[in-house]
Design a protein around this motif. Structure first.
Motif, PDB file in Angstrom:
ATOM      1  N   LEU A  81     -16.487 -89.037  37.775  1.00 33.31           N
ATOM      2  CA  LEU A  81     -17.074 -90.180  37.115  1.00 33.31           C
ATOM      3  C   LEU A  81     -18.347 -90.014  36.763  1.00 33.31           C
ATOM      4  CD1 LEU A  81     -16.041 -92.640  40.123  1.00 33.31           C
ATOM      5  CD2 LEU A  81     -15.101 -92.576  37.782  1.00 33.31           C
ATOM      6  N   ASP A  82     -19.355 -88.896  36.938  1.00 32.97           N
ATOM      7  CA  ASP A  82     -20.513 -88.436  36.405  1.00 32.97           C
ATOM      8  C   ASP A  82     -20.408 -87.689  35.246  1.00 32.97           C
ATOM      9  OD1 ASP A  82     -19.696 -86.122  37.596  1.00 32.97           O
ATOM     10  OD2 ASP A  82     -21.478 -85.830  38.921  1.00 32.97           O
ATOM     11  N   VAL A  83     -19.220 -87.812  34.469  1.00 34.84           N
ATOM     12  CA  VAL A  83     -19.257 -86.615  33.521  1.00 34.84           C
ATOM     13  C   VAL A  83     -18.970 -87.581  32.146  1.00 34.84           C
ATOM     14  CG1 VAL A  83     -17.755 -84.928  32.403  1.00 34.84           C
ATOM     15  CG2 VAL A  83     -18.460 -84.595  34.684  1.00 34.84           C
ATOM     16  N   ALA A  84     -19.762 -87.505  31.194  1.00 33.02           N
ATOM     17  CA  ALA A  84     -19.310 -88.261  29.928  1.00 33.02           C
ATOM     18  C   ALA A  84     -18.151 -87.772  29.371  1.00 33.02           C
ATOM     19  CB  ALA A  84     -20.505 -88.520  29.245  1.00 33.02           C
ATOM     20  N   SER A  85     -17.378 -88.601  28.659  1.00 37.41           N
ATOM     21  CA  SER A  85     -16.057 -88.065  27.918  1.00 37.41           C
ATOM     22  C   SER A  85     -15.542 -88.854  27.024  1.00 37.41           C
ATOM     23  CB  SER A  85     -15.093 -87.886  29.293  1.00 37.41           C
ATOM     24  OG  SER A  85     -14.644 -89.014  29.653  1.00 37.41           O
TER      25      SER A  85
ATOM     26  N   MET B 229     -20.448 -93.607  30.122  1.00 39.55           N
ATOM     27  CA  MET B 229     -19.865 -93.059  29.071  1.00 39.55           C
ATOM     28  C   MET B 229     -18.656 -92.435  29.047  1.00 39.55           C
ATOM     29  SD  MET B 229     -23.248 -91.397  27.871  1.00 39.55           S
ATOM     30  CE  MET B 229     -25.163 -92.341  28.050  1.00 39.55           C
ATOM     31  N   ARG B 230     -17.524 -93.391  29.356  1.00 37.35           N
ATOM     32  CA  ARG B 230     -16.296 -92.833  29.378  1.00 37.35           C
ATOM     33  C   ARG B 230     -15.444 -93.767  28.420  1.00 37.35           C
ATOM     34  NH1 ARG B 230     -14.599 -89.862  34.216  1.00 37.35           N
ATOM     35  NH2 ARG B 230     -12.741 -90.512  33.996  1.00 37.35           N
ATOM     36  N   LEU B 231     -15.050 -93.224  27.436  1.00 39.36           N
ATOM     37  CA  LEU B 231     -14.413 -93.949  26.306  1.00 39.36           C
ATOM     38  C   LEU B 231     -12.829 -93.247  26.117  1.00 39.36           C
ATOM     39  CD1 LEU B 231     -14.329 -96.399  24.230  1.00 39.36           C
ATOM     40  CD2 LEU B 231     -15.481 -94.221  22.723  1.00 39.36           C
TER      41      LEU B 231
END
Length: 348
Positions: free
Chosen positions: A160-164, A324-326
């Motif tokens: 959850l703490d990784v932007a992807s 930032m998860r799109l």
């Protein structure tokens, strides 16, 4: 009496050096990614830095003036697909006065272990990784040095703490298979992507769901395992098409595999789309160069790379990666490689 919330004092490097029983110069080497530190000592210092939530204080000038774009091994370097991603990163980077460094390292899941050492030494303004996963150690080392990172098309389900930034793989495969079903196909082959990559599982699931919704029994003999490579289409396509009860259509997990199926069909004297319908996935530029042009699922590769780069720039300004998860939409592009089975010859 007014009570103030006082933030806990951050440990100094001298205190971390004392706790680790090393010199200040050793802590500095670890923090700046320089060589000359044994692995056990580096891990001990890294853990203390992470426990203290220590991040190097940096300004814009302290980082190199480039973004590092990392492809996890030769598997991910494919004509069209790579170019589309690189174009998206480069476009947004240039708009912001930043260069792009292209790195190829490791295998399917992520960069090689030694990559993190080089990355922390190069000290890029940020890192964008393609179809990768990062170890907890690598994430910690990047964060300690204030090097933000974003993953495009993650190999696994990112934390959850990784932007992807990814794409709607499941719905894209669903649309592709439904298109073939609506044309009247009932025996639809599938050549899958790599079993250890999340996008492959999603595309296989979309294919299976479309068949189940149409009341079509799934035939395991029509599913060929692949690795997102051209040769998958050549060899897997030949296996499917040589069967007595061959499929009237084949859906492949990417366009490179679809191009291989074209070659398998050509070598067997099978005409596309008169004898066989083919659908790919990605919509790279070469899909329009095939004869006939390839029906495929458009994955917005350049737009995905652009958004990943924007996320990276936001992270440089203390953005929150958890927001930032799109997942970007996919769409079906119908061209000349698909037709109703009524136009096709009866298998012999």
């Amino acid at each position: 009496m007014t009570t103030r919330n006082v933030s806990p004092r951050r440990a100094t490097l001298a205190e971390i050096a004392m706790d680790a029983s090393v010199s200040m110069s050793t802590v500095s080497k670890v923090l700046n990614g320089r060589p000359g530190v044994s692995e056990p000592v580096r891990i001990r210092v890294e853990n203390l830095l992470a426990a203290a939530s220590y991040q190097r204080r940096t300004d814009e000038k302290s980082h190199s003036g480039f973004i590092e774009l990392v492809f996890a091994g030769p598997f991910n370097i494919q004509a069209g697909w790579t170019t589309a991603l690189l174009a998206g990163v480069d476009r947004v980077a240039r708009e912001n006065g930043i260069s792009v460094l292209l790195t190829v390292s490791g295998e399917h899941h992520g960069p090689a272990p030694e990559w993190i050492v080089g990355a922390t030494t190069r000290n890029p303004a940020g890192v964008i990784l393609v179809s990768s996963e990062l170890s907890d150690d690598s994430k910690r080392r990047l964060r300690t040095r204030n090097i933000p990172f974003v993953i495009i098309d993650p190999a696994g389900d990112p934390a959850l703490d990784v932007a992807s930034v990814g794409s709607a793989n499941w719905s894209g495969a669903l649309m592709a298979t439904q298109h073939l079903i609506e044309l009247g196909h009932r025996r639809i082959g599938l050549i899958t992507g790599s079993d250890d990559i999340m996008s492959s599982h999603a595309r296989t699931s979309g294919y299976r769901t479309a068949l189940a919704r149409a009341g079509i029994e799934i035939d395991p003999g029509l599913i060929i395992a692949g690795r997102y490579e051209y040769e998958d289409g050549v060899h897997g396509g030949a296996r499917l098409l040589a069967a007595a009860d061959r499929p009237s259509a084949i859906f492949t997990a990417n366009d490179q595999q679809a191009f291989g199926v074209y070659e398998a069909a050509r070598s067997l004297g099978i005409s596309v789309p008169n004898d066989l319908s083919i659908v790919g996935f990605d919509d790279i530029e070469a899909a329009r160069w095939m004869t006939p042009q390839l029906t495929t699922v458009r994955q917005p590769l350049t737009e995905m790379a652009e958004q990943a780069t924007r996320f990276l720039l936001q992270l440089r300004n203390d953005g929150d990666p958890s927001t930032m998860r799109l997942e970007m939409a996919t769409s079906l592009v119908v061209r000349g490689s698909t037709a109703p089975p009524s136009r096709q010859l009866t298998a012999t």
